[in-house]
Design a protein around this motif. Sequence first.
Motif, PDB file in Angstrom:
ATOM      1  N   GLN A   1       0.613  -1.187  -0.319  1.00 51.72           N
ATOM      2  CA  GLN A   1      -0.069   0.322   0.085  1.00 51.72           C
ATOM      3  C   GLN A   1       0.712   1.462   0.190  1.00 51.72           C
ATOM      4  O   GLN A   1       0.797   1.984  -1.147  1.00 51.72           O
ATOM      5  N   LEU A   2       1.652   0.887   0.534  1.00 46.36           N
ATOM      6  CA  LEU A   2       2.473   2.381   0.983  1.00 46.36           C
ATOM      7  C   LEU A   2       3.601   2.933   0.185  1.00 46.36           C
ATOM      8  O   LEU A   2       3.958   3.748  -0.773  1.00 46.36           O
ATOM      9  N   ALA A   3       3.831   1.337  -1.074  1.00 45.49           N
ATOM     10  CA  ALA A   3       5.268   2.039  -2.007  1.00 45.49           C
ATOM     11  C   ALA A   3       4.513   2.239  -3.492  1.00 45.49           C
ATOM     12  O   ALA A   3       4.672   2.206  -4.145  1.00 45.49           O
ATOM     13  N   ARG A   4       2.977   1.837  -3.129  1.00 44.72           N
ATOM     14  CA  ARG A   4       2.222   2.561  -4.449  1.00 44.72           C
ATOM     15  C   ARG A   4       1.581   3.489  -3.958  1.00 44.72           C
ATOM     16  O   ARG A   4       1.272   4.151  -4.906  1.00 44.72           O
ATOM     17  N   GLY A   5       2.585   4.438  -3.399  1.00 48.78           N
ATOM     18  CA  GLY A   5       2.554   5.757  -3.337  1.00 48.78           C
ATOM     19  C   GLY A   5       0.868   6.260  -1.933  1.00 48.78           C
ATOM     20  O   GLY A   5       0.440   7.618  -2.166  1.00 48.78           O
ATOM     21  N   GLY A   6       0.176   5.086  -2.008  1.00 55.33           N
ATOM     22  CA  GLY A   6      -1.058   5.567  -0.778  1.00 55.33           C
ATOM     23  C   GLY A   6      -0.493   5.353   0.614  1.00 55.33           C
ATOM     24  O   GLY A   6       0.544   5.376   0.414  1.00 55.33           O
ATOM     25  N   SER A   7      -1.492   6.146   0.865  1.00 55.44           N
ATOM     26  CA  SER A   7      -1.235   6.059   3.052  1.00 55.44           C
ATOM     27  C   SER A   7      -2.507   4.769   3.787  1.00 55.44           C
ATOM     28  O   SER A   7      -2.981   4.621   3.215  1.00 55.44           O
ATOM     29  N   MET A   8      -1.751   5.698   4.957  1.00 56.15           N
ATOM     30  CA  MET A   8      -3.301   4.904   6.247  1.00 56.15           C
ATOM     31  C   MET A   8      -4.547   5.363   5.831  1.00 56.15           C
ATOM     32  O   MET A   8      -5.468   4.770   5.795  1.00 56.15           O
ATOM     33  N   GLY A   9      -4.542   6.659   5.459  1.00 57.99           N
ATOM     34  CA  GLY A   9      -5.483   7.348   5.497  1.00 57.99           C
ATOM     35  C   GLY A   9      -6.069   6.496   4.497  1.00 57.99           C
ATOM     36  O   GLY A   9      -8.089   6.117   4.218  1.00 57.99           O
ATOM     37  N   ASP A  10      -5.860   6.167   3.447  1.00 58.44           N
ATOM     38  CA  ASP A  10      -6.281   5.669   1.781  1.00 58.44           C
ATOM     39  C   ASP A  10      -6.824   4.641   2.608  1.00 58.44           C
ATOM     40  O   ASP A  10      -7.841   3.917   1.967  1.00 58.44           O
ATOM     41  N   ALA A  11      -6.046   3.911   2.672  1.00 52.35           N
ATOM     42  CA  ALA A  11      -6.182   2.058   3.333  1.00 52.35           C
ATOM     43  C   ALA A  11      -7.880   2.374   4.278  1.00 52.35           C
ATOM     44  O   ALA A  11      -9.131   1.364   4.341  1.00 52.35           O
ATOM     45  N   GLY A  12      -7.809   3.142   4.778  1.00 47.81           N
ATOM     46  CA  GLY A  12      -9.143   3.176   5.923  1.00 47.81           C
ATOM     47  C   GLY A  12     -10.014   3.683   5.574  1.00 47.81           C
ATOM     48  O   GLY A  12     -11.409   3.699   5.576  1.00 47.81           O
ATOM     49  N   ARG A  13     -10.261   4.762   4.442  1.00 49.67           N
ATOM     50  CA  ARG A  13     -11.216   4.952   3.704  1.00 49.67           C
ATOM     51  C   ARG A  13     -11.329   3.913   2.937  1.00 49.67           C
ATOM     52  O   ARG A  13     -12.863   3.266   1.907  1.00 49.67           O
ATOM     53  N   ASP A  14     -10.553   2.847   2.515  1.00 52.76           N
ATOM     54  CA  ASP A  14     -11.091   1.364   0.768  1.00 52.76           C
ATOM     55  C   ASP A  14     -11.692   0.664   2.038  1.00 52.76           C
ATOM     56  O   ASP A  14     -12.447   0.049   1.447  1.00 52.76           O
ATOM     57  N   LEU A  15     -10.651   0.672   3.639  1.00 51.45           N
ATOM     58  CA  LEU A  15     -12.420  -0.043   3.569  1.00 51.45           C
ATOM     59  C   LEU A  15     -13.723  -0.630   3.626  1.00 51.45           C
ATOM     60  O   LEU A  15     -14.392  -1.280   4.635  1.00 51.45           O
ATOM     61  N   PHE A  16     -13.982   0.509   3.653  1.00 50.31           N
ATOM     62  CA  PHE A  16     -15.531   1.202   3.939  1.00 50.31           C
ATOM     63  C   PHE A  16     -15.650   2.138   2.350  1.00 50.31           C
ATOM     64  O   PHE A  16     -17.080   2.804   2.295  1.00 50.31           O
ATOM     65  N   ALA A  17     -15.378   1.106   1.125  1.00 55.53           N
ATOM     66  CA  ALA A  17     -16.079   1.653  -0.271  1.00 55.53           C
ATOM     67  C   ALA A  17     -16.540   1.028  -0.663  1.00 55.53           C
ATOM     68  O   ALA A  17     -17.853   1.450  -1.689  1.00 55.53           O
ATOM     69  N   THR A  18     -16.918   0.052  -0.506  1.00 56.27           N
ATOM     70  CA  THR A  18     -17.820  -1.069  -0.176  1.00 56.27           C
ATOM     71  C   THR A  18     -18.974  -1.545   0.478  1.00 56.27           C
ATOM     72  O   THR A  18     -18.353  -1.716   1.428  1.00 56.27           O
ATOM     73  N   PRO A  19     -20.148  -2.218   0.325  1.00 56.99           N
ATOM     74  CA  PRO A  19     -20.377  -3.102   1.292  1.00 56.99           C
ATOM     75  C   PRO A  19     -19.901  -4.184   1.517  1.00 56.99           C
ATOM     76  O   PRO A  19     -19.597  -4.416   2.446  1.00 56.99           O
ATOM     77  N   ALA A  20     -19.132  -4.883   0.573  1.00 63.33           N
ATOM     78  CA  ALA A  20     -18.665  -6.125   0.871  1.00 63.33           C
ATOM     79  C   ALA A  20     -17.263  -5.488   2.379  1.00 63.33           C
ATOM     80  O   ALA A  20     -17.005  -5.874   3.052  1.00 63.33           O
ATOM     81  N   SER A  21     -16.330  -4.344   1.527  1.00 62.37           N
ATOM     82  CA  SER A  21     -15.075  -3.826   2.636  1.00 62.37           C
ATOM     83  C   SER A  21     -15.764  -3.790   3.667  1.00 62.37           C
ATOM     84  O   SER A  21     -15.406  -3.505   4.932  1.00 62.37           O
ATOM     85  N   THR A  22     -16.956  -2.809   3.292  1.00 65.05           N
ATOM     86  CA  THR A  22     -17.667  -2.263   4.862  1.00 65.05           C
ATOM     87  C   THR A  22     -18.120  -3.825   5.958  1.00 65.05           C
ATOM     88  O   THR A  22     -17.298  -3.840   7.174  1.00 65.05           O
ATOM     89  N   PHE A  23     -18.525  -5.359   5.471  1.00 64.32           N
ATOM     90  CA  PHE A  23     -18.753  -6.224   5.857  1.00 64.32           C
ATOM     91  C   PHE A  23     -17.595  -6.351   6.727  1.00 64.32           C
ATOM     92  O   PHE A  23     -17.480  -6.608   8.518  1.00 64.32           O
ATOM     93  N   SER A  24     -16.641  -6.556   6.014  1.00 63.77           N
ATOM     94  CA  SER A  24     -15.494  -7.057   6.122  1.00 63.77           C
ATOM     95  C   SER A  24     -14.755  -6.754   7.725  1.00 63.77           C
ATOM     96  O   SER A  24     -14.109  -6.914   8.863  1.00 63.77           O
ATOM     97  N   ALA A  25     -14.613  -4.627   7.191  1.00 63.62           N
ATOM     98  CA  ALA A  25     -14.219  -4.403   8.244  1.00 63.62           C
ATOM     99  C   ALA A  25     -14.544  -4.508   9.716  1.00 63.62           C
ATOM    100  O   ALA A  25     -13.901  -4.266  10.998  1.00 63.62           O
ATOM    101  N   VAL A  26     -16.210  -4.064   9.358  1.00 61.79           N
ATOM    102  CA  VAL A  26     -16.952  -4.321  10.952  1.00 61.79           C
ATOM    103  C   VAL A  26     -16.921  -5.235  11.985  1.00 61.79           C
ATOM    104  O   VAL A  26     -16.697  -5.722  12.147  1.00 61.79           O
ATOM    105  N   ASP A  27     -16.583  -5.879  10.865  1.00 68.70           N
ATOM    106  CA  ASP A  27     -16.749  -8.059  10.953  1.00 68.70           C
ATOM    107  C   ASP A  27     -15.326  -7.908  11.972  1.00 68.70           C
ATOM    108  O   ASP A  27     -14.971  -8.097  13.233  1.00 68.70           O
TER     109      ASP A  27
END
Length: 126
Positions: free
Chosen positions: A43-69
């Motif tokens: 994630q970091l090597a691609r120029g992303g940040s931890m903020g991007d990762a946090g946002r991505d956790l809730f980007a779709t219903p499936a990722s939100t399900f996984s994040a909440v779980d």
Amino acid sequence: MSNATEQVRVSARLSRGDTALIAVYGVLAVGALVGTQWTLITQLARGGSMGDAGRDLFATPASTFSAVDLVVVALVAVVFMVVESRRLGMRRLWVYIVLTFVVAISVAFPLFLIERQVHRARVSAP
């Protein structure tokens, strides 16, 4: 009594089942550490940040399900670690709580379970 002598005494008290369980927990913790940190580095090597990762956790219903779980499982594990460590008189609980939120619950929880098995062997029979 020296630390090495104490370790030998503890090892002698661990059953084959305890030793196997500790090995399984250890393999899972190492696998989780490699997997989570590899993903973080990618994630970091691609120029992303931890903020991007946090946002991505809730980007779709499936990722939100996984994040909440994952969050709920982490909280349940932390409650279990606190209650169990107090019940057994274990020390250094704070290490596992910090690891949960700084590294990953998938690393911290198996390490806690290893310490729990060793602690139980340490306090059992002479």
